[in-house]
Write an enzyme that holds these catalytic residues in place. Structure first.
Site, PDB file in Angstrom:
ATOM      1  N   HIS A 313       0.847  -1.193   0.000  1.00 47.53           N
ATOM      2  CA  HIS A 313       0.000   0.000   0.000  1.00 47.53           C
ATOM      3  C   HIS A 313       0.873   1.230   0.000  1.00 47.53           C
ATOM      4  CE1 HIS A 313      -3.167   2.792   1.208  1.00 47.53           C
ATOM      5  NE2 HIS A 313      -3.991   1.882   0.733  1.00 47.53           N
ATOM      6  N   ASP A 371      -8.036  -5.541   0.345  1.00 40.34           N
ATOM      7  CA  ASP A 371      -8.508  -6.389  -0.749  1.00 40.34           C
ATOM      8  C   ASP A 371      -8.091  -7.845  -0.612  1.00 40.34           C
ATOM      9  OD1 ASP A 371      -9.859  -4.427  -2.089  1.00 40.34           O
ATOM     10  OD2 ASP A 371      -8.039  -3.670  -3.016  1.00 40.34           O
TER      11      ASP A 371
HETATM   12  N1  ACO Z   1       3.973  -7.737  -4.692  1.00 39.99           N
HETATM   13  C1  ACO Z   1       5.316  -7.730  -4.889  1.00 39.99           C
HETATM   14  N2  ACO Z   1       6.099  -6.641  -4.747  1.00 39.99           N
HETATM   15  C2  ACO Z   1       5.494  -5.502  -4.372  1.00 39.99           C
HETATM   16  C3  ACO Z   1       4.101  -5.434  -4.135  1.00 39.99           C
HETATM   17  C4  ACO Z   1       3.341  -6.604  -4.316  1.00 39.99           C
HETATM   18  N3  ACO Z   1       2.025  -6.602  -4.104  1.00 39.99           N
HETATM   19  N4  ACO Z   1       3.780  -4.175  -3.789  1.00 39.99           N
HETATM   20  C5  ACO Z   1       4.921  -3.476  -3.816  1.00 39.99           C
HETATM   21  N5  ACO Z   1       5.973  -4.274  -4.158  1.00 39.99           N
HETATM   22  C6  ACO Z   1       7.388  -3.882  -4.222  1.00 39.99           C
HETATM   23  C7  ACO Z   1       7.682  -3.040  -5.460  1.00 39.99           C
HETATM   24  O1  ACO Z   1       8.074  -3.850  -6.547  1.00 39.99           O
HETATM   25  C8  ACO Z   1       8.791  -2.157  -4.948  1.00 39.99           C
HETATM   26  O2  ACO Z   1       9.984  -2.925  -4.917  1.00 39.99           O
HETATM   27  P1  ACO Z   1      11.425  -2.219  -5.190  1.00 39.99           P
HETATM   28  O3  ACO Z   1      11.590  -1.202  -4.102  1.00 39.99           O
HETATM   29  O4  ACO Z   1      12.389  -3.337  -5.135  1.00 39.99           O
HETATM   30  O5  ACO Z   1      11.315  -1.593  -6.569  1.00 39.99           O
HETATM   31  C9  ACO Z   1       8.432  -1.891  -3.490  1.00 39.99           C
HETATM   32  O6  ACO Z   1       7.643  -3.039  -3.106  1.00 39.99           O
HETATM   33  C10 ACO Z   1       7.629  -0.624  -3.278  1.00 39.99           C
HETATM   34  O7  ACO Z   1       6.449  -0.688  -4.057  1.00 39.99           O
HETATM   35  P2  ACO Z   1       5.892   0.481  -4.994  1.00 39.99           P
HETATM   36  O8  ACO Z   1       5.222  -0.129  -6.170  1.00 39.99           O
HETATM   37  O9  ACO Z   1       6.991   1.469  -5.250  1.00 39.99           O
HETATM   38  O10 ACO Z   1       4.863   1.139  -4.004  1.00 39.99           O
HETATM   39  P3  ACO Z   1       3.668   2.079  -4.412  1.00 39.99           P
HETATM   40  O11 ACO Z   1       3.332   2.852  -3.203  1.00 39.99           O
HETATM   41  O12 ACO Z   1       3.984   2.845  -5.652  1.00 39.99           O
HETATM   42  O13 ACO Z   1       2.498   1.047  -4.816  1.00 39.99           O
HETATM   43  C11 ACO Z   1       0.660  -0.444  -4.640  1.00 39.99           C
HETATM   44  C12 ACO Z   1       1.518   0.632  -3.942  1.00 39.99           C
HETATM   45  C13 ACO Z   1       0.226   0.046  -6.038  1.00 39.99           C
HETATM   46  C14 ACO Z   1      -0.596  -0.685  -3.824  1.00 39.99           C
HETATM   47  C15 ACO Z   1       1.495  -1.735  -4.771  1.00 39.99           C
HETATM   48  O14 ACO Z   1       1.869  -2.180  -3.483  1.00 39.99           O
HETATM   49  C16 ACO Z   1       0.747  -2.839  -5.522  1.00 39.99           C
HETATM   50  O15 ACO Z   1       0.756  -2.842  -6.746  1.00 39.99           O
HETATM   51  N6  ACO Z   1       0.090  -3.787  -4.787  1.00 39.99           N
HETATM   52  C17 ACO Z   1      -0.697  -4.823  -5.413  1.00 39.99           C
HETATM   53  C18 ACO Z   1      -2.034  -4.269  -5.871  1.00 39.99           C
HETATM   54  C19 ACO Z   1      -2.964  -3.993  -4.711  1.00 39.99           C
HETATM   55  O16 ACO Z   1      -3.172  -4.820  -3.828  1.00 39.99           O
HETATM   56  N7  ACO Z   1      -3.579  -2.798  -4.739  1.00 39.99           N
HETATM   57  C20 ACO Z   1      -4.596  -2.414  -3.733  1.00 39.99           C
HETATM   58  C21 ACO Z   1      -4.167  -1.171  -3.012  1.00 39.99           C
HETATM   59  S1  ACO Z   1      -5.296  -0.853  -1.700  1.00 39.99           S
HETATM   60  C22 ACO Z   1      -6.714  -0.287  -2.432  1.00 39.99           C
HETATM   61  O17 ACO Z   1      -6.743   0.376  -3.421  1.00 39.99           O
HETATM   62  C23 ACO Z   1      -7.880  -0.665  -1.754  1.00 39.99           C
END
Ligand code: ACO
Length: 436
Positions: A313, A371
């Protein structure tokens, strides 16, 4: 806004004069540096794609402490609201700032239930869609289409119009979501039944049919109501910011909310519940729990493009408090429906266990978000996977409209207009086609 004692000074290594910027304090949470005059004073913009460090507004509605895993609606912890209040009380709180007393609650429920029907013409609009259209495509259209039906509440600058639009949106979203569902499965639409609760009425419109009496299961009703409460608002997330930006042009409330629905659809936001359930089903179909380790290796491999959906998140760097409540509801509902041995639930718990102990997730502070379990609950209730994000939209509508109305009532509000760092070609002349 309260001025802090300190100020920020921005200095430049090229000797340009430094700029002093005011700092404001919120009631809780980080202070903000006011950069509104920065361009005028320095000729520079700030650069913050994805709004990683930018507060785009002031708001008194929802507060999140991502490190603690705390979520407050108007100051009340989500755990207390989920246990002691129903969704309509939560709506009242988000819209008007205080929890209702008994009279206010009855009056609000009455106002909402008087608006649950939609214009009869809406069904003909709906018929223009293919039966297999994604419900979010249909909903984006239906919500936007409300501006063509309710002309007496489209002036966003008029507080009375905003109030009626708020009630209409909260009241009609369950009707529209269930109509989108019924249309897809080829069943007759069910008119709302106003002596049922908000969640009970929605269940009947979804799962009832005109040939039989529908009996609301109180455990399922409470679970659905809890899903609505947990999704009701989440401060300045992507869809809420979309609604604010869209509404800032002065467009009508229905158009602004439909922009929120469209934004919510994406898998990085509200579409994650659908993506999460699809992920669990995919793992189950390809070997189930025995393949969890293999799947986790893919998730950790940056080149695979696979993410653990329902994890991570932007704001929470701790357990999402909504995920805890949702897991509790998940246990209750599976027990009530005799699905305790549901393989997807077992799979989800196993994935969570591995992820919470794995260095990749620990280092990046990735925890389950709301979720992760909401899809399992919805599937157990009988909601089709494609409709999950529609349920989220139904619940989030109150948050969107509360945030939109807060913005429109703010005397400082301006049209939203981000700036850019231009990296394209400098000015050049168009050559005649023979010389290009
Ligand atoms: N699985 C694997 N790796 C992940 C995940 C995941 N679910 N989420 C984040 N990471 C990793 C990224 O690859 C990144 O790694 P790095 O630092 O080595 O490059 C690091 O964790 C940070 O993640 P970001 O993508 O930079 O974080 P951001 O704040 O931009 O994204 C997000 C947040 C979009 C929610 C992301 O965690 C994600 O895509 N999660 C899966 C989708 C999801 O569950 N979304 C629901 C959000 S809650 C809602 O809307 C109700």
């Amino acid at each position: 806004m309260k001025l802090a004692d300190n100020k920020a000074t921005l200095s430049f290594s090229n000797g340009a004069p430094s700029v002093e910027l005011p700092v404001y304090q919120g009631n809780i949470g980080p202070d903000v540096i006011d950069i509104r005059k920065l361009y005028g004073q320095s000729g520079m913009f700030t650069y913050d794609p994805g709004f990683l460090s930018t507060a785009a507004c002031q708001s008194a509605i929802t507060y999140i402490d991502g490190d603690k895993g705390e979520l407050l609606y108007r100051g009340y912890p989500i755990e207390q609201l989920a246990k002691n209040c129903n969704f309509l009380e939560t709506c009242y709180l988000l819209l008007y700032g205080e929890l209702p007393n008994e009279t206010q609650k009855a009056d609000f429920e009455n106002r909402v239930t008087q608006h649950t029907m939609v214009n009869e013409q809406m069904q003909f609009f709906l018929r223009g869609f293919r039966r297999d259209a994604h419900p979010m495509a249909v909903l984006t259209g239906l919500v936007g289409g409300m501006s063509a039906f309710y002309h007496d509440s489209t002036d966003i600058t008029n507080p009375e119009h905003r109030e009626i639009a708020a009630i209409r949106l909260i009241a009609k979203l369950p009707t529209l979501v269930s109509m989108a569902y019924k249309y897809g499965v080829g069943q007759p639409y069910m008119y709302p039944k106003n002596d049922l609760s908000y969640a009970g009425n929605f269940m009947r419109m979804m799962f009832g049919n005109p040939c039989e009496e529908y009996k609301v299961n109180p455990v399922v009703e409470r679970a659905l109501d809890r899903i609505f409460i947990l999704h009701a608002d989440h401060e300045q997330n992507a869809s809420t910011s979309t609604v604010r930006l869209c509404g800032s042009s002065g467009t009508n409330p229905f158009a602004a909310i439909s922009a929120g629905v469209a934004c919510l659809w994406g898998p990085a936001h509200g579409g994650a519940n659908e993506a999460c359930l699809n992920m669990l089903e995919h793992i189950q179909a390809n070997g189930g729990i025995s393949k969890v380790g293999e799947f986790m290796e893919q998730v950790k491999d940056k080149n695979s493009g696979v993410k653990l959906m329902g994890f991570g998140h932007r704001v929470y760097k701790n357990y999402d408090p909504r995920a805890k409540l949702m897991q509790e509801t998940c246990n209750e509902i599976l027990q009530e429906l005799g699905l305790e041995k549901d393989p997807l639930f077992a799979l989800a718990k196993q994935l969570e266990k591995i992820a919470l102990e794995d260095d990749y997730f620990v280092q990046r502070k990735l925890y389950p978000n709301v979720d992760f379990y909401s899809g399992i609950v919805q599937r157990a209730i009988g909601i089709p996977v494609k409709l999950f994000t529609g349920i989220f939209a139904l619940a989030r509508t109150v948050g969107w409209i509360a945030q939109l109305n807060e913005q429109m009532a703010d005397p400082e509000y301006k049209i939203g207009r981000p700036r850019q760092l231009y990296t394209g070609s400098v000015a050049r002349d168009v050559k005649p086609i023979t010389q290009r």
